[in-house]
Write an enzyme that holds these catalytic residues in place. Sequence first.
Site, mmCIF file in Angstrom:
data_model
loop_
_atom_site.group_PDB
_atom_site.id
_atom_site.type_symbol
_atom_site.label_atom_id
_atom_site.label_comp_id
_atom_site.label_asym_id
_atom_site.label_seq_id
_atom_site.Cartn_x
_atom_site.Cartn_y
_atom_site.Cartn_z
ATOM 1 N N ASP A 42 1.199 7.457 -8.592
ATOM 2 C CA ASP A 42 1.205 6.001 -8.724
ATOM 3 C C ASP A 42 0.340 5.382 -7.638
ATOM 4 O OD1 ASP A 42 2.662 3.432 -9.790
ATOM 5 O OD2 ASP A 42 2.716 3.290 -7.606
ATOM 6 N N TYR A 47 -3.823 -0.663 -2.909
ATOM 7 C CA TYR A 47 -3.497 0.378 -1.933
ATOM 8 C C TYR A 47 -4.707 0.971 -1.199
ATOM 9 C CZ TYR A 47 1.035 0.413 -4.418
ATOM 10 O OH TYR A 47 2.221 0.067 -5.004
ATOM 11 N N LYS A 72 -2.448 -0.132 -10.831
ATOM 12 C CA LYS A 72 -2.015 -1.520 -11.083
ATOM 13 C C LYS A 72 -3.132 -2.497 -10.726
ATOM 14 C CE LYS A 72 2.288 -0.023 -9.006
ATOM 15 N NZ LYS A 72 1.716 0.739 -7.882
ATOM 16 N N HIS A 105 0.223 -5.751 -11.702
ATOM 17 C CA HIS A 105 1.002 -5.493 -10.482
ATOM 18 C C HIS A 105 2.110 -6.533 -10.250
ATOM 19 C CE1 HIS A 105 0.527 -3.418 -6.333
ATOM 20 N NE2 HIS A 105 1.775 -3.789 -6.501
HETATM 21 P P1 NDP Z 1 10.234 4.629 -0.689
HETATM 22 O O1 NDP Z 1 11.549 4.102 -1.081
HETATM 23 O O2 NDP Z 1 9.567 5.663 -1.524
HETATM 24 O O3 NDP Z 1 10.421 5.165 0.801
HETATM 25 C C1 NDP Z 1 9.365 5.706 1.531
HETATM 26 C C2 NDP Z 1 9.877 5.903 2.951
HETATM 27 O O4 NDP Z 1 10.943 6.847 2.937
HETATM 28 C C3 NDP Z 1 8.811 6.407 3.879
HETATM 29 O O5 NDP Z 1 9.044 5.833 5.134
HETATM 30 C C4 NDP Z 1 9.069 7.915 3.901
HETATM 31 O O6 NDP Z 1 8.663 8.454 5.144
HETATM 32 C C5 NDP Z 1 10.576 7.977 3.746
HETATM 33 N N1 NDP Z 1 11.007 9.169 3.009
HETATM 34 C C6 NDP Z 1 10.391 9.767 1.957
HETATM 35 N N2 NDP Z 1 11.092 10.836 1.542
HETATM 36 C C7 NDP Z 1 12.176 10.920 2.358
HETATM 37 C C8 NDP Z 1 13.263 11.827 2.432
HETATM 38 N N3 NDP Z 1 13.373 12.845 1.582
HETATM 39 N N4 NDP Z 1 14.193 11.609 3.393
HETATM 40 C C9 NDP Z 1 14.084 10.589 4.270
HETATM 41 N N5 NDP Z 1 13.074 9.700 4.252
HETATM 42 C C10 NDP Z 1 12.121 9.855 3.287
HETATM 43 O O7 NDP Z 1 9.266 3.340 -0.448
HETATM 44 P P2 NDP Z 1 7.854 2.883 -0.960
HETATM 45 O O8 NDP Z 1 7.715 1.468 -0.572
HETATM 46 O O9 NDP Z 1 6.759 3.780 -0.547
HETATM 47 O O10 NDP Z 1 7.987 2.924 -2.552
HETATM 48 C C11 NDP Z 1 7.543 4.022 -3.316
HETATM 49 C C12 NDP Z 1 6.298 3.687 -4.105
HETATM 50 O O11 NDP Z 1 6.534 2.612 -5.010
HETATM 51 C C13 NDP Z 1 5.125 3.152 -3.255
HETATM 52 O O12 NDP Z 1 4.519 4.171 -2.483
HETATM 53 C C14 NDP Z 1 4.264 2.551 -4.325
HETATM 54 O O13 NDP Z 1 3.558 3.569 -5.021
HETATM 55 C C15 NDP Z 1 5.327 1.889 -5.220
HETATM 56 N N6 NDP Z 1 5.571 0.462 -4.895
HETATM 57 C C16 NDP Z 1 5.276 -0.469 -5.858
HETATM 58 C C17 NDP Z 1 5.483 -1.817 -5.640
HETATM 59 C C18 NDP Z 1 5.128 -2.795 -6.707
HETATM 60 O O14 NDP Z 1 5.092 -4.013 -6.427
HETATM 61 N N7 NDP Z 1 4.891 -2.346 -7.922
HETATM 62 C C19 NDP Z 1 6.050 -2.326 -4.372
HETATM 63 C C20 NDP Z 1 6.398 -1.259 -3.440
HETATM 64 C C21 NDP Z 1 6.168 0.069 -3.718
HETATM 65 P P3 NDP Z 1 7.665 9.725 5.223
HETATM 66 O O15 NDP Z 1 6.381 9.327 4.547
HETATM 67 O O16 NDP Z 1 7.501 9.933 6.704
HETATM 68 O O17 NDP Z 1 8.361 10.865 4.553
#
Ligand code: NDP
Length: 273
Positions: A42, A47, A72, A105
């Site tokens: 995604d 991004y 998006k 988006h």
């Molecule tokens: P997430 O809920 O996926 O959380 C990501 C965070 O959690 C990072 O800090 C990561 O750190 C940590 N993490 C990942 N795996 C673990 C684990 N197994 N245990 C503990 N911590 C963990 O948040 P996002 O905001 O990144 O959302 C996911 C995706 O959704 C985005 O990357 C994007 O692609 C999409 N998105 C879409 C939006 C929209 O408006 N359509 C808005 C926001 C997000 P680390 O990297 O250090 O593991």
Amino acid sequence: MKFIPLNTDRIPAIGLGTYKINGPGASDIIKKAIGLGYRHIDTAQLYENEEAIGIALKGSGVPRDEIFLATKVWPSNLTEDRFLPSVKETLQKLNVDYVDMLLVHWPHHQMTPEGYIPILMDIQQQGLAKNIGVSNFNITQLKACLKTGAKITTNQVEFHPWINQTKLHNWMNGHGIALTAYCPLGKGRFMNDKKLDEISAKYLRTPAQIILRWMMQKENVIAIPKSTNLFRLEENISVFDFELRQEDMDAIDAWRLENIRIVGVQAGAKWDS
Ligand code: NDP
């Protein structure tokens, strides 16, 4: 892996979120994720990692048709003169001929969906996007999309155990629209929750795995957790060899809170109105 049926396609129910995976090393992380088994990626024009993803896809050695690629379009590109050129630029950056999912988006803050969804449909008809959908749309906005005759396959919204999306999810299920959960791990903010720890200990699984498994046991839910850490990337995709009992599904369901949202919404927008 679980697959969610779409219009004429199917989508891997766990994908890789890539917000903030950019800059040096981004394509390496994405390539490693593909190596671990991720087949759904995604991204978004916002991004600034579409080129890195293109490099990772080519370098992965996995055939293009085995990867489900979603991107998006940012609201400022939804106008008649910018929509198609922006998608062509995106495809060029991704170095692909088509994407598997093209999403709006956010709803445009001035135009109604009737103004730009027909352009999205046209882009689909040209073969540049296999499936089309939206993100951050509420029920009223989804109804306006469907009125145009578009086959909206997913609505990507914030979803995790601490946000109440029940009304939106039920409505979307009734209209054949899958829910793609963004921030499925609540951006990592709830990982120290005591109730989550208890369930985690019971199944000998990590808190993130419990949350993602809970989503996988829901109807038509896709999750796109983001991680830049190889161990967590593997952890997040390894949720298909255990099952939560109904009592634990119900317990997690009960954690949902009203009016909790990590990612802001545009003024006046409510998910389930
Ligand atoms: P997430 O809920 O996926 O959380 C990501 C965070 O959690 C990072 O800090 C990561 O750190 C940590 N993490 C990942 N795996 C673990 C684990 N197994 N245990 C503990 N911590 C963990 O948040 P996002 O905001 O990144 O959302 C996911 C995706 O959704 C985005 O990357 C994007 O692609 C999409 N998105 C879409 C939006 C929209 O408006 N359509 C808005 C926001 C997000 P680390 O990297 O250090 O593991």
